[in-house]
Write an enzyme that holds these catalytic residues in place. Structure first.
Site: not given
Length: 446
Positions: A241, A271, A341, A344, A373, A383
């Site tokens: 980002r 983020k 951006h 991405r 993500h 994860y």
């Protein structure tokens, strides 16, 4: 009265002689055999004459027409010879009034109304997109199709909003020319109705590889701080980002001299909610391909003596402006078509298409991990952002190889012209790194 037969039959004599027609038009036959059209008239009490050209290049009918036109000027109480000379000068001046010449006059007249950034944007867009195509054409000779062809070229690279802005600027040049008496119409006035509509909604991004490379190259050609150019290149290579790139610190990079170079972006700079980020693996790990290391080597002499990779123009301990990379893309003509951006989206689209053709079973999941993500639902027991790291390195290299094809070495970006206001152009010029350069041991934050 002369006829074509009489003219053809006329033979040269030792001295020049005349064959007369009506209303003081005559053909002068020279000893060398030349046959020249002449017309005599009286203006302001003086006997004068005009030449209409040689026969047969100028036919009898043409000569009579020229005589009648000159006689009409005389009836209007003007000297036909002077009027002819003025008309010739007007034609020459019209040919000199090219679009570029008039556009630069318009710019010089109006730039005092605009901020410096807008001034640079206006003249740069004309120089980049217009002058090479129609700059040398007399402005009075331009037609809507010629102007539309220029705008279609801009649209073809995906810069829809730029095409609309350029049309407005071309139209403003024509309005200026009309006021100056240089031309009578504005061929750009109605073209807005046939240009492609602006896309709305999602942040704009170029997601085709070849146009993406072209866009990066165009942006890197722009006069800008070398730091900004290198930031653009690293952003494209890593697909992080923009806020994560702007805040990058040298102490976040690991093993830059080794076999597994890595950029560890702290969870606190990522983020999303911090607790949720820590739940799903914490820091974001970005494996660095050789092309990204080349950017860091080129950048080190510029900012390696401070904490930030991309410091601001005035303060080395603060990150660069959040608008710096966006403005660079805008000046290159991609306003409204690609934002920082957007890299991405480009990475996701291009790499997922590549994975569909050539990838392995879990590559879509790996690509999602590389974009940091966080899943909306826990569909797996864990994860882990560090998962699939060997494959992530491979895919990072695949992306970098595809993206970098045809782009210059990052060191070239340092040597290109920079903005005079940039802090790093006022300090000493850094020495470029050599092939044996090794990054110093990282300075960890206190």
């Amino acid at each position: 009265m002369l006829t074509d037969a009489k003219i053809r039959a006329a033979k040269p004599r030792p001295k020049s002689y005349k064959l007369t027609d009506a209303n003081r038009l005559f053909l002068l036959v020279t000893p060398a055999g030349g046959k020249l059209w002449r017309w005599s008239y009286t203006f302001d009490g003086k006997q004068k004459g005009m030449a209409f050209g040689p026969w047969p290049k100028v036919s009898l009918a043409d000569a009579r027409l020229m005589r009648d036109e000159a006689n009409a000027v005389l009836d209007d109480l003007r000297d036909p010879a002077v009027a002819k000379k003025l008309k010739k000068e007007e034609a020459l001046e019209a040919s000199r009034q090219t679009f570029e010449r008039v556009a630069r006059e318009w710019f010089a007249t109006n730039k005092c109304k605009w901020a410096l950034v807008h001034q640079n944007d206006v003249i740069r867009s004309l120089e980049r997109d217009v002058f090479d195509t129609i700059g040398a054409v007399p402005i009075a000779d331009l037609t809507p199709p010629l102007v539309l062809a220029v705008l279609r070229e801009i649209e073809a690279r995906g810069a829809i909003e730029t095409a609309r802005r350029v049309r407005q600027r071309i139209s403003a040049v024509f309005v200026y020319a009309i006021a100056q008496g240089i031309t009578e119409t504005d061929p750009a006035e109605k073209l807005g109705a046939v240009l492609k509509p602006l896309r709305k909604g999602r942040q704009p991004a170029i997601t085709d590889l070849i146009p993406l490379r072209k866009m990066i190259k165009a942006a890197e050609d722009d006069p800008a701080r070398p730091v900004t150019r290198l930031a653009l290149r690293l952003l494209a290579l890593t697909a992080v980002r923009p806020s994560e790139l702007r805040g990058a610190r040298w102490d976040e990079f690991e093993d830059l001299n080794g076999k597994l170079p890595l950029w560890r972006i702290p969870a606190a700079r990522m983020k999303g909610d911090l607790d949720r980020k820590e739940e799903f693996g914490g820091d974001h790990l970005v494996p660095l391909p050789p092309q990204a290391l080349a950017v860091l080597r080129a950048l080190w002499p510029l900012t390696g003596d401070g904490p930030m990779l991309f410091p601001g123009n005035r303060h080395g301990h603060k990150p660069m402006s959040e608008n710096a990379i966006g403005y660079l893309l805008n000046r290159a003509g991609y306003h409204g078509h690609h934002v920082p951006h957007g890299f991405r989206a480009a990475f996701s689209t291009i790499m997922n298409e590549w994975a569909e053709r050539e990838g392995k079973e879990h590559d879509r999941k790996v690509i999602d991990l590389m974009l940091a993500h966080i899943p909306k639902e826990k569909v797996e027991g864990a994860y882990n952002r560090a998962a699939y790291m060997p494959r992530r390195r491979e895919l990072a290299c695949v992306w970098a190889d595809m993206l970098s094809e045809g782009l210059p070495d990052p060191l070239v970006l340092v040597d290109r012209p920079a903005k005079e206001t940039a802090r790093y152009t006022r300090r000493r010029v850094p020495e470029p790194v050599d092939a044996d350069f090794r990054f110093p041991a990282p300075r960890r934050a206190a």
